[in-house]
Design a protein around this motif. Structure first.
Motif, PDB file in Angstrom:
ATOM      1  N   SER A 127       0.830  -1.204   0.000  1.00 22.91           N
ATOM      2  CA  SER A 127       0.000   0.000   0.000  1.00 22.91           C
ATOM      3  C   SER A 127       0.868   1.260   0.000  1.00 22.91           C
ATOM      4  CB  SER A 127      -1.025  -0.018   1.128  1.00 22.91           C
ATOM      5  OG  SER A 127      -0.403   0.247   2.331  1.00 22.91           O
TER       6      SER A 127
ATOM      7  N   GLN B 218      -8.114   0.127  -5.918  1.00 24.09           N
ATOM      8  CA  GLN B 218      -6.764  -0.156  -6.393  1.00 24.09           C
ATOM      9  C   GLN B 218      -6.403   0.752  -7.572  1.00 24.09           C
ATOM     10  OE1 GLN B 218      -7.904  -4.191  -6.947  1.00 24.09           O
ATOM     11  NE2 GLN B 218      -6.555  -4.899  -5.334  1.00 24.09           N
TER      12      GLN B 218
ATOM     13  N   CYS C 138       2.721  -2.955  -6.092  1.00 23.94           N
ATOM     14  CA  CYS C 138       1.757  -2.053  -5.448  1.00 23.94           C
ATOM     15  C   CYS C 138       0.477  -2.773  -5.018  1.00 23.94           C
ATOM     16  CB  CYS C 138       1.425  -0.879  -6.359  1.00 23.94           C
ATOM     17  SG  CYS C 138       0.600  -1.353  -7.874  1.00 23.94           S
ATOM     18  N   LEU C 139       0.299  -4.035  -5.408  1.00 25.60           N
ATOM     19  CA  LEU C 139      -0.880  -4.790  -4.946  1.00 25.60           C
ATOM     20  C   LEU C 139      -0.459  -5.945  -4.043  1.00 25.60           C
ATOM     21  CD1 LEU C 139      -2.936  -5.051  -8.286  1.00 25.60           C
ATOM     22  CD2 LEU C 139      -3.231  -3.411  -6.436  1.00 25.60           C
TER      23      LEU C 139
ATOM     24  N   ASP D 108       4.330   0.300 -12.139  1.00 30.04           N
ATOM     25  CA  ASP D 108       4.767  -0.530 -11.015  1.00 30.04           C
ATOM     26  C   ASP D 108       6.167  -1.091 -11.285  1.00 30.04           C
ATOM     27  OD1 ASP D 108       3.573  -2.254  -8.566  1.00 30.04           O
ATOM     28  OD2 ASP D 108       4.794  -3.565  -9.827  1.00 30.04           O
TER      29      ASP D 108
ATOM     30  N   ARG E   8       3.723   1.443  -1.619  1.00 34.76           N
ATOM     31  CA  ARG E   8       4.136   1.580  -3.018  1.00 34.76           C
ATOM     32  C   ARG E   8       3.000   2.159  -3.858  1.00 34.76           C
ATOM     33  NH1 ARG E   8       8.283  -0.090  -6.044  1.00 34.76           N
ATOM     34  NH2 ARG E   8       9.301   0.809  -4.230  1.00 34.76           N
ATOM     35  N   MET E   9       1.764   1.692  -3.571  1.00 33.77           N
ATOM     36  CA  MET E   9       0.611   2.211  -4.320  1.00 33.77           C
ATOM     37  C   MET E   9       0.473   3.719  -4.070  1.00 33.77           C
ATOM     38  SD  MET E   9      -1.731   1.587  -6.438  1.00 33.77           S
ATOM     39  CE  MET E   9      -2.824   0.208  -6.642  1.00 33.77           C
ATOM     40  N   GLU E  10       0.613   4.126  -2.797  1.00 32.65           N
ATOM     41  CA  GLU E  10       0.517   5.560  -2.482  1.00 32.65           C
ATOM     42  C   GLU E  10       1.574   6.361  -3.233  1.00 32.65           C
ATOM     43  OE1 GLU E  10      -1.899   7.073  -1.023  1.00 32.65           O
ATOM     44  OE2 GLU E  10      -2.782   5.086  -0.797  1.00 32.65           O
TER      45      GLU E  10
ATOM     46  N   LEU F   6      -0.727   0.626 -15.296  1.00 33.74           N
ATOM     47  CA  LEU F   6      -0.334   0.437 -13.890  1.00 33.74           C
ATOM     48  C   LEU F   6       0.817  -0.562 -13.790  1.00 33.74           C
ATOM     49  CD1 LEU F   6      -0.891   1.145 -10.923  1.00 33.74           C
ATOM     50  CD2 LEU F   6      -2.493  -0.783 -10.837  1.00 33.74           C
TER      51      LEU F   6
END
Ligand code: ATP
Length: 487
Positions: A14, A224, A295-296, A355, A16-18, A351
């Motif tokens: 999370s 996501q 990121c997931l 990523d 990495r996603m941010e 994405l």
């Protein structure tokens, strides 16, 4: 689809996603849709660099399908189709996901995703099966809302993913007769134009029709970031074949599509095949390409490759009353072609590349973030700078170099801030090369023993490599040749 997810890496994921979401917004790749009105769930807009990157991914797919092959034709069909087409395809009756709602906070969740997080395969399972499995989790006190943690979760019900619109006179009220659907997938248009393609272009089997376009799904949980949105783009190809060739052509497409990922720089250890055990009644084979998203926190689907039998053309033939069979002149047989489909989400690939490219390292003792995008996908290929913006001779020369290079490459001219800041900005948008015009370009530095007579510069510029930070001096007249070798 189950993710190979572990609790250890979920907070890293999370974060990495941010970081990716923040970079996308800060640097003009992806913005939340309708943000000034508080946003619109599951809808995103693509800014300057995002739109170029998305186009570059699309072009790479389209080149591999159309330019590099002789057996595939391109189509650009309308988003709106005759409503009966979606009845024929089964979407009106059956295109739904199992929805559960938290009775306390009204958070809506996908019941199949909840079951899959407990290792229970729920792909395409009937609602009764899903409710029985949810009951077991309820009894074991394992069923909890992903938002508030409450365990009072309603039973699952079917939720249609079809988004309706109306058609015709704007003064008419929306009624069943003028309902049209926003297409939930792009391949529908391909089946409807199969006959016109045959009649106008006269292809021989096997051949394919490919298209890129928008699709719309009323996703229960559009989360996501751009992985699952309500409006997205698909790149789909339907390959029409004789039934007896199904295995050979299916295997060929698996190989061709996997090669595309590798050719676009994704490493083999980040990709895997997922075999669907539960198939639609008409399908004989279905695999997904899964990518290991940092990121997931694990592998998730990016593309599906499906052997769909003759279901699509047979259904449209039945519902339209138009014969969609094919006469094979070699074997003198008439039959309905079978289909092997490749179907990938363009935004999901976006994405995936973000990523994969998102990199943090230490350069010259400083932490930096950069996008290690494959060069051919990078939105800006070369950035050109004058060392100082207040020296007209430097600016003029840099503009000359910029004008020279942008004839062949997507370039950017930047004279804002100091050189360090410009490098950081270009690193964050993934620009593979920065070219700087400095005093050596326009005039030789005066030697201490030289009291006058500065001579003309050596006409070289600094070329800096994004990944290594290494710099070399290249003559301006050799730049075109130099970059030809790099791209
Ligand atoms: P999922 O299981 O993730 O809901 P799916 O198996 O229903 O997806 P398909 O109908 O096979 O997906 O669609 C093909 C491809 O289209 C997917 O592999 C994905 O890349 C993309 N796609 C599907 N739904 C969405 C969405 N809501 N947002 C973005 N991309 C999507």
């Amino acid at each position: 689809m189950s993710k190979l997810k572990s609790s250890e890496n979920s907070s890293g994921a999370s974060n990495r996603m941010e970081e990716i979401i923040s970079l996308c917004k800060r640097r003009g790749f992806v913005y939340p849709g309708s943000e000034i009105y508080g946003g619109l769930g599951g809808v995103y807009d693509y800014g300057h660099y995002g739109a170029i990157l998305k186009n570059n991914i699309r072009d790479s797919w389209q080149k591999s399908m159309i330019q590099d092959r002789e057996d595939i034709y391109l189509l650009d069909s309308a988003i709106f189709m005759h409503p009966t087409a979606w009845v024929a395809s089964g979407h009106v009756g059956n295109f739904d996901d199992p929805l559960v709602e938290c009775k306390k906070c009204h958070n809506r969740m996908r019941a199949d995703h909840i079951l899959e997080s407990f290792g229970i395969s729920a792909d395409k399972m009937p609602i009764d099966f899903i409710n029985k499995e949810l009951d077991k989790l309820r009894e074991e006190k394992k069923l909890k809302c992903s938002n508030c943690g409450e365990s009072d979760i309603a039973e699952a019900k079917k939720f249609s993913l079809m988004i309706k619109s109306n058609f015709g006179s704007p003064t008419e009220a929306l009624c069943e007769e003028n309902v049209v659907y926003l297409r939930p997938e792009t391949c529908g248009g391909i089946y409807l134009q199969y006959k016109n393609t045959i009649d106008s272009l006269h292809p021989k089997l096997p051949f394919g029709i490919a298209q890129v376009g928008k699709a719309f799904r009323n996703e229960i949980a559009a989360r996501q970031f751009i992985f699952r949105t309500r409006e997205f783009e698909q790149m789909e190809m339907q390959y029409f074949i004789n039934k007896k060739d199904t295995k050979e052509k299916y295997d060929m497409w698996k190989e061709v599509r996997m090669k595309w990922y590798l050719d676009n720089g994704i490493s083999a250890d980040k990709l895997t095949w997922y075999k669907h055990e539960k198939l639609a009644h008409y399908a004989s084979e279905a695999y997904d390409v899964k990518y290991d998203f940092n990121c997931l926190g694990g592998f998730d689907e990016v593309e599906g490759i499906h052997a769909r039998g003759d279901w699509d053309l047979s259904q449209h033939s039945k519902f339209s009353g138009v014969d969609l069979s094919y006469y094979d002149e070699e074997s003198k047989e008439r039959f309905t072609p079978h289909i092997v489909e490749t179907s990938v989400g363009l935004n999901r690939l976006f994405l995936m590349f973000m990523d994969f490219a998102y990199t943090e390292d230490n350069l010259g003792g400083e932490k930096r973030v950069f996008l290690k995008l494959p060069k051919k996908l990078a939105p800006i290929k070369i950035a050109v700078f004058p060392l100082l913006r207040n020296k007209p001779l430097l600016v003029e020369k840099a503009k000359e170099v910029y004008d020279l290079l942008r004839k062949d490459y997507m370039c950017e001219f930047d004279d804002n801030g100091n050189i360090g800041k410009r490098y950081r900005r270009q690193d964050e948008i993934g620009t593979p090369y920065c070219v700087t015009v400095d005093f050596e370009t326009i005039e030789k530095p005066a030697r201490p023993d030289e009291d006058s007579g500065r001579s003309g510069g050596d006409n070289t510029v600094t070329v800096r490599d994004r990944d290594t930070g290494n710099q070399e001096r290249i003559k301006i007249e050799e730049l075109s040749e130099y970059f030809k070798k790099q791209f």
